[in-house]
Design a protein around this motif. Structure first.
Motif, PDB file in Angstrom:
ATOM      1  N   ALA A 302       1.410  -5.973   4.136  1.00 31.75           N
ATOM      2  CA  ALA A 302       0.498  -6.026   5.162  1.00 31.75           C
ATOM      3  C   ALA A 302      -0.825  -6.523   4.542  1.00 31.75           C
ATOM      4  CB  ALA A 302       0.177  -4.545   5.727  1.00 31.75           C
ATOM      5  N   GLY A 303      -1.027  -6.538   3.070  1.00 31.64           N
ATOM      6  CA  GLY A 303      -2.166  -7.279   2.563  1.00 31.64           C
ATOM      7  C   GLY A 303      -3.162  -6.082   2.038  1.00 31.64           C
ATOM      8  N   LEU A 304      -2.544  -4.736   2.057  1.00 31.10           N
ATOM      9  CA  LEU A 304      -3.553  -3.757   1.394  1.00 31.10           C
ATOM     10  C   LEU A 304      -2.890  -3.696  -0.174  1.00 31.10           C
ATOM     11  CD1 LEU A 304      -5.359  -1.645   1.478  1.00 31.10           C
ATOM     12  CD2 LEU A 304      -3.954  -0.057   2.899  1.00 31.10           C
ATOM     13  N   THR A 305      -3.597  -4.505  -1.032  1.00 32.09           N
ATOM     14  CA  THR A 305      -3.118  -4.566  -2.370  1.00 32.09           C
ATOM     15  C   THR A 305      -4.095  -3.620  -3.189  1.00 32.09           C
ATOM     16  OG1 THR A 305      -4.635  -6.346  -2.656  1.00 32.09           O
ATOM     17  CG2 THR A 305      -2.199  -6.804  -1.964  1.00 32.09           C
ATOM     18  N   THR A 306      -3.472  -3.245  -4.400  1.00 30.26           N
ATOM     19  CA  THR A 306      -4.140  -2.423  -5.390  1.00 30.26           C
ATOM     20  C   THR A 306      -5.438  -3.514  -5.859  1.00 30.26           C
ATOM     21  OG1 THR A 306      -2.160  -1.515  -6.174  1.00 30.26           O
ATOM     22  CG2 THR A 306      -4.126  -1.617  -7.780  1.00 30.26           C
ATOM     23  N   ILE A 307      -5.106  -4.865  -5.895  1.00 29.42           N
ATOM     24  CA  ILE A 307      -6.313  -5.674  -6.427  1.00 29.42           C
ATOM     25  C   ILE A 307      -7.493  -5.730  -5.602  1.00 29.42           C
ATOM     26  CG2 ILE A 307      -6.912  -8.072  -7.071  1.00 29.42           C
ATOM     27  CD1 ILE A 307      -4.261  -8.261  -8.217  1.00 29.42           C
ATOM     28  N   GLY A 308      -7.046  -5.737  -4.237  1.00 32.60           N
ATOM     29  CA  GLY A 308      -8.311  -6.136  -3.212  1.00 32.60           C
ATOM     30  C   GLY A 308      -8.842  -4.724  -2.746  1.00 32.60           C
ATOM     31  N   TRP A 309      -8.266  -3.825  -2.528  1.00 32.17           N
ATOM     32  CA  TRP A 309      -8.609  -2.678  -1.920  1.00 32.17           C
ATOM     33  C   TRP A 309      -7.880  -1.477  -2.535  1.00 32.17           C
ATOM     34  CZ3 TRP A 309      -6.961  -7.132   0.799  1.00 32.17           C
ATOM     35  CH2 TRP A 309      -8.161  -7.899   1.113  1.00 32.17           C
ATOM     36  N   PRO A 310      -8.343  -1.155  -3.834  1.00 28.47           N
ATOM     37  CA  PRO A 310      -7.506   0.082  -4.441  1.00 28.47           C
ATOM     38  C   PRO A 310      -7.816   1.366  -3.821  1.00 28.47           C
ATOM     39  CG  PRO A 310      -9.348  -0.823  -5.774  1.00 28.47           C
ATOM     40  CD  PRO A 310      -9.170  -1.765  -4.550  1.00 28.47           C
ATOM     41  N   ALA A 311      -9.090   1.809  -3.318  1.00 26.98           N
ATOM     42  CA  ALA A 311      -9.266   2.858  -2.719  1.00 26.98           C
ATOM     43  C   ALA A 311      -8.773   3.035  -1.629  1.00 26.98           C
ATOM     44  CB  ALA A 311     -10.907   2.951  -2.540  1.00 26.98           C
ATOM     45  N   GLU A 312      -8.505   2.265  -0.536  1.00 28.31           N
ATOM     46  CA  GLU A 312      -7.930   2.639   0.507  1.00 28.31           C
ATOM     47  C   GLU A 312      -6.374   2.765   0.372  1.00 28.31           C
ATOM     48  OE1 GLU A 312      -9.958   0.344   0.099  1.00 28.31           O
ATOM     49  OE2 GLU A 312     -11.457   0.116   1.930  1.00 28.31           O
ATOM     50  N   ARG A 313      -5.949   2.053  -0.272  1.00 24.13           N
ATOM     51  CA  ARG A 313      -4.472   2.019  -0.835  1.00 24.13           C
ATOM     52  C   ARG A 313      -4.067   3.383  -1.410  1.00 24.13           C
ATOM     53  NH1 ARG A 313      -0.250  -1.915  -1.962  1.00 24.13           N
ATOM     54  NH2 ARG A 313       1.506  -0.826  -3.661  1.00 24.13           N
ATOM     55  N   GLN A 314      -5.055   3.772  -2.462  1.00 23.52           N
ATOM     56  CA  GLN A 314      -4.763   5.227  -2.968  1.00 23.52           C
ATOM     57  C   GLN A 314      -4.857   6.274  -2.023  1.00 23.52           C
ATOM     58  OE1 GLN A 314      -3.626   5.494  -5.901  1.00 23.52           O
ATOM     59  NE2 GLN A 314      -3.266   7.587  -5.989  1.00 23.52           N
ATOM     60  N   GLN A 315      -5.910   6.300  -1.121  1.00 24.15           N
ATOM     61  CA  GLN A 315      -5.924   7.248  -0.119  1.00 24.15           C
ATOM     62  C   GLN A 315      -4.522   7.321   0.813  1.00 24.15           C
ATOM     63  OE1 GLN A 315      -9.444   6.256   2.047  1.00 24.15           O
ATOM     64  NE2 GLN A 315     -10.769   6.404   0.410  1.00 24.15           N
ATOM     65  N   ILE A 316      -4.164   6.354   1.049  1.00 21.45           N
ATOM     66  CA  ILE A 316      -2.618   6.456   1.829  1.00 21.45           C
ATOM     67  C   ILE A 316      -1.622   7.033   1.083  1.00 21.45           C
ATOM     68  CG2 ILE A 316      -1.028   4.842   2.974  1.00 21.45           C
ATOM     69  CD1 ILE A 316      -3.378   3.133   3.953  1.00 21.45           C
ATOM     70  N   LEU A 317      -1.432   6.215  -0.408  1.00 21.66           N
ATOM     71  CA  LEU A 317      -0.386   6.974  -1.226  1.00 21.66           C
ATOM     72  C   LEU A 317      -0.343   8.241  -1.520  1.00 21.66           C
ATOM     73  CD1 LEU A 317      -0.099   3.649  -3.197  1.00 21.66           C
ATOM     74  CD2 LEU A 317       1.532   4.324  -1.305  1.00 21.66           C
ATOM     75  N   GLU A 318      -1.712   8.670  -1.668  1.00 28.32           N
ATOM     76  CA  GLU A 318      -1.883  10.354  -1.907  1.00 28.32           C
ATOM     77  C   GLU A 318      -1.307  11.220  -0.665  1.00 28.32           C
ATOM     78  OE1 GLU A 318      -6.029  10.553  -2.949  1.00 28.32           O
ATOM     79  OE2 GLU A 318      -5.870  10.003  -4.947  1.00 28.32           O
ATOM     80  N   ARG A 319      -1.726  10.651   0.389  1.00 29.73           N
ATOM     81  CA  ARG A 319      -1.251  11.393   1.629  1.00 29.73           C
ATOM     82  C   ARG A 319       0.420  11.323   1.886  1.00 29.73           C
ATOM     83  NH1 ARG A 319      -6.072  10.566   1.855  1.00 29.73           N
ATOM     84  NH2 ARG A 319      -7.680  11.633   2.925  1.00 29.73           N
TER      85      ARG A 319
END
Length: 360
Positions: A302-319
């Motif tokens: 979907a384009g939500l990668t660690t390189i570009g947007w680590p904070a949002e990605r991590q928030q999703i993976l934590e939940r």
């Protein structure tokens, strides 16, 4: 026919050859505008273009089975006569039941049927009504209506197994049932494609100007949307492009990677991804190994990668790591906010003006 909707909840039925129901107020529009649905935050409808998830859409905990979406076959009233023949032949029903397993590979739901009288989805095969479906929880709203919520007029009794076109129709209409709207009507199309050629072809094929406008040329208002992707012309929810192809050549009969990714993100599951599907040309269920489609992989697609947007990605993976109903809603909200910001940046880069905010 009578409508269960009041003037604040107009219904827009989406689909190829759709019959649009007029609300008492005479307004065409979104049935969930300014409505809060208790089962998901802010009446959320996430998706490849837009999703209005069914009330069963929240993620099941890891130790529970898929949430069930019941369906049954429906004999419609035609000129006052109950037409049992339009409730489907064995071949028509088999085509549906074999094809819809494809969505279950990525969305943690199970289509269960033929089910009881109060089944969420009612399916007819009236060729005079074309192909159309209610969208997401609109199926719930239509519980008291003596009408099909999905019509598959393009799915015929012969041949025995679904053709590419019939497979497109079934996947497309059940995509609506899962909440997807038309991809070619996404705000992401601005500055990417034009649809004059497609509109002309559908007018020539016999569609009315109103139908062409409502199903092709009009753009879904941005304020209806909680999440949406870059324009995906490979989506099974697309049937209009800026190309010069024959209409049928535009129709996709397999889910795109973006279709799959948005299902995984918005209908999440935990655990091994092994799913039973039917071979297209007959045979019993076989198990498919879909372990590639983890939440991490879906976010990347979907384009939500660690390189570009680590904070949002991590928030999703934590939940996702401690998934429950509340976390599912939070995942959708975080992801939706990210998609809106990302699409806005893309529109700016293309020189496309941002859409004005919805009126209060």
């Amino acid at each position: 026919m009578s409508s269960p909707y009041d003037s604040k909840k107009p219904l827009k039925i989406a689909g190829i050859g759709a019959d649009l129901y007029r609300t008492p107020s005479g307004i065409w529009g979104n049935p969930l505008d300014n409505v809060t649905i208790a089962s998901f935050s802010k009446g959320l409808w996430p998706g490849t273009n837009i999703i209005l998830p069914l009330l069963v859409a929240n993620a099941a905990p890891p130790d529970q089975p898929r949430r069930e979406i019941t369906f049954r076959y429906f004999a419609p009233l035609v000129d006052g006569v109950r037409r049992n023949d339009l409730a489907g032949t064995p071949n028509q029903r088999s085509k549906v039941e074999r094809t819809i397993k494809e969505w279950e590979r990525y969305a943690h739901v199970s289509f269960v049927g033929p089910g009881p009288e109060d089944a969420k989805i009612r399916i007819s095969f009236d060729p005079a009504k074309g192909n159309h479906s209610a969208v997401g929880i609109e199926h719930e709203f239509m519980a008291g209506v003596d009408a099909a919520t999905i019509n598959l007029g393009g799915v015929l009794s012969e041949p025995e197994f679904a053709t590419d076109y019939e497979r497109h129709v079934i996947l497309h209409e059940f995509g609506h049932a899962l909440g997807l709207f038309h991809e070619h009507q996404s705000p992401a199309r601005e500055g990417v494609i034009t649809l004059e050629a497609s509109c002309a072809r559908y007018l020539q094929s016999g569609w009315s100007a109103l139908m062409v406008e409502s199903q092709i040329s009009s753009q879904t208002p941005l304020h209806w949307i909680s999440s949406y992707s870059e324009l995906d012309l490979n989506s099974v929810m697309t049937y209009a492009t800026s190309g010069q192809e024959n209409i049928l050549q535009e129709l996709k009969h397999e889910l795109s990677d973006m279709d799959k990714a948005y299902m995984v993100i918005n209908y999440p599951r935990v655990g091994e991804r092994r799913n039973p599907v039917y071979p297209r040309q007959g045979g019993e269920l076989v198990e498919m190994d879909d372990t590639l489609w983890t939440m991490e992989y879906a976010l990347t697609m979907a384009g939500l990668t660690t390189i570009g947007w680590p904070a949002e990605r991590q928030q999703i993976l934590e939940r996702y790591a401690v998934l429950n109903e509340a976390h599912t809603n939070e995942i959708r909200e975080i992801f939706g906010n990210w998609t809106k910001a990302r699409r806005a940046a893309e529109r700016t880069a293309r020189g496309v003006a941002q859409e004005a905010a919805a009126p209060a």
